[in-house]
Design an enzyme around this catalytic site. Structure first.
Site, PDB file in Angstrom:
ATOM      1  N   HIS A 267      65.455  37.128  52.721  1.00 38.12           N
ATOM      2  CA  HIS A 267      66.215  37.767  53.807  1.00 38.12           C
ATOM      3  C   HIS A 267      67.552  38.224  53.244  1.00 38.12           C
ATOM      4  O   HIS A 267      67.684  39.353  52.781  1.00 38.12           O
ATOM      5  CB  HIS A 267      66.345  36.766  54.944  1.00 38.12           C
ATOM      6  CG  HIS A 267      66.883  37.326  56.218  1.00 38.12           C
ATOM      7  ND1 HIS A 267      67.113  38.653  56.413  1.00 38.12           N
ATOM      8  CD2 HIS A 267      67.221  36.715  57.387  1.00 38.12           C
ATOM      9  CE1 HIS A 267      67.572  38.840  57.625  1.00 38.12           C
ATOM     10  NE2 HIS A 267      67.650  37.682  58.240  1.00 38.12           N
ATOM     11  N   HIS A 306      60.335  47.219  52.776  1.00 36.17           N
ATOM     12  CA  HIS A 306      60.870  46.578  53.976  1.00 36.17           C
ATOM     13  C   HIS A 306      59.742  46.382  54.970  1.00 36.17           C
ATOM     14  O   HIS A 306      58.834  47.213  55.031  1.00 36.17           O
ATOM     15  CB  HIS A 306      61.963  47.461  54.606  1.00 36.17           C
ATOM     16  CG  HIS A 306      62.839  46.720  55.554  1.00 36.17           C
ATOM     17  ND1 HIS A 306      62.501  46.531  56.866  1.00 36.17           N
ATOM     18  CD2 HIS A 306      64.025  46.094  55.369  1.00 36.17           C
ATOM     19  CE1 HIS A 306      63.455  45.835  57.450  1.00 36.17           C
ATOM     20  NE2 HIS A 306      64.398  45.543  56.569  1.00 36.17           N
ATOM     21  N   ASP A 362      69.710  46.360  50.597  1.00 35.88           N
ATOM     22  CA  ASP A 362      70.169  45.479  49.527  1.00 35.88           C
ATOM     23  C   ASP A 362      70.151  46.139  48.155  1.00 35.88           C
ATOM     24  O   ASP A 362      70.634  45.568  47.183  1.00 35.88           O
ATOM     25  CB  ASP A 362      69.299  44.215  49.484  1.00 35.88           C
ATOM     26  CG  ASP A 362      69.639  43.288  50.621  1.00 35.88           C
ATOM     27  OD1 ASP A 362      70.815  43.279  51.019  1.00 35.88           O
ATOM     28  OD2 ASP A 362      68.748  42.592  51.119  1.00 35.88           O
TER      29      ASP A 362
HETATM   30  N1  CMC Z   1      57.986  46.014  44.566  1.00 36.85           N
HETATM   31  C1  CMC Z   1      56.696  46.276  44.252  1.00 36.85           C
HETATM   32  N2  CMC Z   1      55.691  46.270  45.141  1.00 36.85           N
HETATM   33  C2  CMC Z   1      56.006  45.980  46.410  1.00 36.85           C
HETATM   34  C3  CMC Z   1      57.328  45.696  46.814  1.00 36.85           C
HETATM   35  C4  CMC Z   1      58.335  45.727  45.849  1.00 36.85           C
HETATM   36  N3  CMC Z   1      59.612  45.473  46.167  1.00 36.85           N
HETATM   37  N4  CMC Z   1      57.364  45.449  48.145  1.00 36.85           N
HETATM   38  C5  CMC Z   1      56.096  45.566  48.556  1.00 36.85           C
HETATM   39  N5  CMC Z   1      55.281  45.893  47.527  1.00 36.85           N
HETATM   40  C6  CMC Z   1      53.844  46.181  47.575  1.00 36.85           C
HETATM   41  C7  CMC Z   1      53.031  44.908  47.726  1.00 36.85           C
HETATM   42  O1  CMC Z   1      52.648  44.391  46.459  1.00 36.85           O
HETATM   43  C8  CMC Z   1      51.872  45.393  48.546  1.00 36.85           C
HETATM   44  O2  CMC Z   1      50.998  46.093  47.707  1.00 36.85           O
HETATM   45  P1  CMC Z   1      49.395  45.906  47.861  1.00 36.85           P
HETATM   46  O3  CMC Z   1      49.089  46.376  49.256  1.00 36.85           O
HETATM   47  O4  CMC Z   1      48.804  46.766  46.787  1.00 36.85           O
HETATM   48  O5  CMC Z   1      49.145  44.449  47.674  1.00 36.85           O
HETATM   49  C9  CMC Z   1      52.477  46.423  49.488  1.00 36.85           C
HETATM   50  O6  CMC Z   1      53.614  46.932  48.777  1.00 36.85           O
HETATM   51  C10 CMC Z   1      52.901  45.833  50.843  1.00 36.85           C
HETATM   52  O7  CMC Z   1      53.792  44.745  50.586  1.00 36.85           O
HETATM   53  P2  CMC Z   1      53.991  43.439  51.494  1.00 36.85           P
HETATM   54  O8  CMC Z   1      54.469  42.319  50.627  1.00 36.85           O
HETATM   55  O9  CMC Z   1      52.734  43.219  52.288  1.00 36.85           O
HETATM   56  O10 CMC Z   1      55.126  43.925  52.478  1.00 36.85           O
HETATM   57  P3  CMC Z   1      55.956  43.000  53.441  1.00 36.85           P
HETATM   58  O11 CMC Z   1      56.288  43.820  54.619  1.00 36.85           O
HETATM   59  O12 CMC Z   1      55.295  41.693  53.676  1.00 36.85           O
HETATM   60  O13 CMC Z   1      57.259  42.687  52.567  1.00 36.85           O
HETATM   61  C11 CMC Z   1      59.444  42.783  51.656  1.00 36.85           C
HETATM   62  C12 CMC Z   1      58.468  43.292  52.745  1.00 36.85           C
HETATM   63  C13 CMC Z   1      60.852  43.290  51.944  1.00 36.85           C
HETATM   64  C14 CMC Z   1      59.489  41.232  51.611  1.00 36.85           C
HETATM   65  C15 CMC Z   1      58.931  43.304  50.280  1.00 36.85           C
HETATM   66  O14 CMC Z   1      58.909  44.722  50.295  1.00 36.85           O
HETATM   67  C16 CMC Z   1      59.762  42.773  49.129  1.00 36.85           C
HETATM   68  O15 CMC Z   1      59.499  41.669  48.634  1.00 36.85           O
HETATM   69  N6  CMC Z   1      60.800  43.555  48.684  1.00 36.85           N
HETATM   70  C17 CMC Z   1      61.686  43.083  47.652  1.00 36.85           C
HETATM   71  C18 CMC Z   1      62.689  42.104  48.270  1.00 36.85           C
HETATM   72  C19 CMC Z   1      63.755  42.831  49.089  1.00 36.85           C
HETATM   73  O16 CMC Z   1      64.293  43.834  48.668  1.00 36.85           O
HETATM   74  N7  CMC Z   1      64.072  42.248  50.255  1.00 36.85           N
HETATM   75  C20 CMC Z   1      65.123  42.784  51.125  1.00 36.85           C
HETATM   76  C21 CMC Z   1      64.609  43.206  52.456  1.00 36.85           C
HETATM   77  S1  CMC Z   1      65.838  44.154  53.344  1.00 36.85           S
HETATM   78  C22 CMC Z   1      67.013  43.001  53.843  1.00 36.85           C
HETATM   79  C23 CMC Z   1      66.765  42.418  55.170  1.00 36.85           C
HETATM   80  O17 CMC Z   1      66.661  43.199  56.161  1.00 36.85           O
HETATM   81  O18 CMC Z   1      66.751  41.176  55.241  1.00 36.85           O
END
Ligand code: CMC
Length: 448
Positions: A267, A306, A362
Site C-alpha cells: 500500500h 494498480h 508511487d
Molecule cells: N510489474 C510486472 N507485472 C505486473 C505488475 C508490475 N508492477 N503489476 C501487475 N503485473 C502483472 C501480473 O503479473 C499479472 O500478470 P498475469 O496476468 O500474466 O499473471 C497482471 O499484471 C495483473 O496483476 P495483479 O497482480 O493481478 O494485479 P493486482 O490488481 O492484484 O495488483 C498491484 C495491483 C498494485 C499490487 C500490482 O500492480 C503491483 O504489485 N505493482 C507494484 C507495486 C506498486 O507499485 N504498488 C503501488 C500501488 S499504488 C499506491 C496505492 O494506491 O496504495
C-alpha cells in the site's frame, strides 16, 4: 422496468429475481437463495474485496479505465493546480469548497491546534532510538484518544468536528517528531506563522536558525503531493479506518488502524521499493535488461500497475510535471533519468500495455521526496499526513450512513469439525521437534 438479475439455482431449479441498484446487487439478497429452509443462504466469496462495494460514498470518484480522479466532483488536475492542501482537506470533509471566510477560519483553527500535549512528547521519547517513524506515528495518533477521551462521543457534531481539526493539525507534528527522534535531534515545536506544509518542513529540518524558511518551490511541490494523496476512495487503509470505525470507536483509534494498513509495502510502501529498484538498475543502459527480468517474472516493475487504474494514474502525471521544478531548487537526482527511460520503454512494450500497467502515484513520488532530503522510512509518514483528511471524511460518512453496520464478513470454514478433546497424555503424534517450527511456504502476495 426495474433492473434485476434473474438467477436460477441449479441445485433446486428455483429462480430468483435480484434487484440491481447502481450497478450492484445486494449480497444480502443472495442470502434468500437456499438449498433447503434449514440451509444457509448463498454468500459471496471475495477475498481482497476485488468486486464488492462496501459502502455508498460521495467523497472520491475514480474511473480506473479512463484514469479519472475527482474529490467531491472536482478533477484532481484542477485541485493540484489551483488549490492548496488545507482547502482540499476542507472540501473532502465538508463536501464543498469553502467561502473565503470559511477558509480563513478553517486555516486558523488547524494552525492553532498543531501543538500536542507535552506528555505526547515524553511518550514519543520512550521509543527506541531506531524506532520506525511509521510505528511511532501509528502509536502516537492512537494515544491521542487517551488525551481527548471526549472523542468517544462520535455522535456529537461539535466534539466530532474538534477531533477532526485536531487530527489534521497534529499529524504533521507527530510525523515530524517521529523523524527527529530517529535522527537524535530535538523535537521542533510548530511555527504558527508558517503555512501547513512549510511548518511541516520546519519541524523536520529546523536547527538553530530563528525560522526555517523552505524554498517556495519545494513547499508548493510538497503541498501538491499532499493534495494528490488526500483521498483515494476505498483503498486498504480507508477500508481499515471504516472497518475499525464501524465498531463506533473514537476517530483517533480508527485513524491509527489506517496508519497501520498504510505501513504495509503493498500500500504505502511502494515508492520506497521504486527507489531501491532504480538504484539497483544503476544506469540507463541497464534498463532493457531489467525489463526483460520483469517480463520473465523474476521481479515486478515497482510503481507500475494498480488495482483500480487500468490507465495512467492521473496523480503520476501531475507529479511528473512538478519534477523539473523541484530539481531546479535541489540537487539533481540521476535516478530521474533511469525512471523516465524505464517508463518510456515499459509504456512501449506489449507486456505492460496488454496488462494495462501504467505508472502509479508511487513511481515518481519517492524521487521527489528524496530531492526534498526526506529519508525513505519517512515516505509512508508523508503519505499518512494528508491521507488523514480522507480517512476522517470517510469516517464521518460512515457514521452518518444509516445503511452501515459493524463490519463483520462471512467466511468459508475449511477446518475440522466435531472433534472430541483428547487429554494430553493420550495424544499421539510425531516425535517432539526441538527448535523453531518449520516455516510455512511464502504466500504469493498480491493486492493494491
Ligand atoms: N510489474 C510486472 N507485472 C505486473 C505488475 C508490475 N508492477 N503489476 C501487475 N503485473 C502483472 C501480473 O503479473 C499479472 O500478470 P498475469 O496476468 O500474466 O499473471 C497482471 O499484471 C495483473 O496483476 P495483479 O497482480 O493481478 O494485479 P493486482 O490488481 O492484484 O495488483 C498491484 C495491483 C498494485 C499490487 C500490482 O500492480 C503491483 O504489485 N505493482 C507494484 C507495486 C506498486 O507499485 N504498488 C503501488 C500501488 S499504488 C499506491 C496505492 O494506491 O496504495
Amino acid at each position: 422496468m426495474t433492473d434485476s438479475l434473474t438467477v436460477r439455482d441449479n441445485r433446486t431449479g428455483q429462480e430468483y429475481d435480484v434487484p440491481i441498484t447502481d450497478g450492484t446487487i445486494k449480497a444480502a439478497d443472495l442470502g434468500a437463495i437456499k438449498e433447503g429452509d434449514d440451509q444457509p443462504g448463498l454468500a459471496v466469496y471475495d477475498p481482497g474485496f476485488v468486486n464488492t462495494a462496501s459502502c455508498r460514498s460521495a467523497v472520491t470518484f475514480i474511473d480506473g479505465e479512463e484514469g479519472i480522479l475527482e474529490y467531491r466532483g472536482y478533477p484532481i488536475e484542477q485541485l493540484a493546480e489551483k488549490s492548496n492542501f488545507l482547502e482540499v482537506a476542507y472540501l473532502l470533509i465538508h463536501g464543498s469548497l469553502p467561502t473565503k471566510a470559511e477558509y480563513e477560519s478553517w486555516v486558523h483553527e488547524i494552525t492553532y491546534h498543531t501543538f500536542v500535549h507535552e506528555n505526547v512528547k515524553s511518550f514519543m521519547e520512550g521509543f527506541r532510538y531506531d524506532a520506525h517513524p511509521m510505528g511511532m506515528l501509528m502509536a502516537s495518533v492512537g494515544a491521542l484518544s487517551t488525551f481527548y477521551p471526549d472523542a468517544r462521543h462520535i455522535d456529537d457534531d461539535e466534539i466530532r468536528r474538534l477531533q477532526i481539526v485536531r487530527m489534521i493539525a497534529k499529524m504533521p507534528t507527530l510525523g515530524a517528531w517521529a523523524f527527529r527522534h530517529a535522527q537524535g535531534k530535538p523535537y521542533i515545536y510548530p511555527d504558527n506563522e508558517l503555512g501547513y506544509t512549510a511548518n511541516f518542513l520546519s519541524m523536520l529540518f529546523k536547527m538553530s536558525e530563528q525560522r526555517f524558511e523552505a524554498d517556495e518551490r519545494l513547499v508548493r511541490a510538497l503541498d501538491v503531493l499532499f493534495i494528490l494523496h488526500a483521498d483515494h476512495e476505498q483503498n486498504c487503509s480507508t477500508n481499515a479506518v471504516r472497518g475499525v470505525g464501524s465498531s463506533q470507536v473514537d476517530p483517533y483509534s480508527a485513524v491509527a488502524a489506517g496508519v497501520a494498513a498504510l505501513y504495509g509495502p503493498l500500500h504505502g510502501g511502494a515508492n520506497e521499493a521504486v527507489l531501491r529498484m532504480l538504484r539497483r538498475i544503476e544506469t540507463v543502459e541497464n534498463v532493457p535488461g531489467f525489463l526483460e527480468g520483469v517480463k520473465n517474472r523474476e521481479e515486478r516493475l515497482m510503481g507500475f500497475g494498480h488495482r483500480v487504474y487500468k490507465n495512467y494514474d492521473p496523480r503520476a502525471r501531475i507529479i511528473e510535471q512538478h519534477m523539473d521544478e523541484v530539481f531546479e531548487a535541489t540537487e539533481y537526482n540521476p535516478l530521474v533519468e533511469i525512471a523516465r527511460e524505464l517508463a518510456k520503454r515499459a509504456l512501449d512494450d506489449e507486456y505492460f500495455t496488454s496488462r494495462k500497467l501504467y505508472p502509479n502515484v508511487d513511481y515518481y513520488s519517492g524521487i521527489i521526496y528524496e530531492a526534498l532530503q526526506i529519508p525513505t522510512e519517512m515516505f509512508t509518514v508523508i503519505f499518512a499526513i494528508p491521507r488523514t483528511s480522507g480517512w476522517v471524511a470517510q469516517w464521518m460518512e460512515l457514521n452518518d450512513d444509516p445503511e452501515q453496520k459493524i463490519a463483520r464478513p462471512r467466511q468459508i470454514y475449511t477446518g475440522e469439525r466435531d472433534r472430541d478433546f483428547i487429554p494430553i497424555e493420550e495424544r499421539e503424534g510425531p516425535e517432539k521437534i526441538v527448535g523453531p517450527p518449520a516455516r510455512r511456504p511464502k504466500r504469493q502476495r498480491r493486492g493494491a
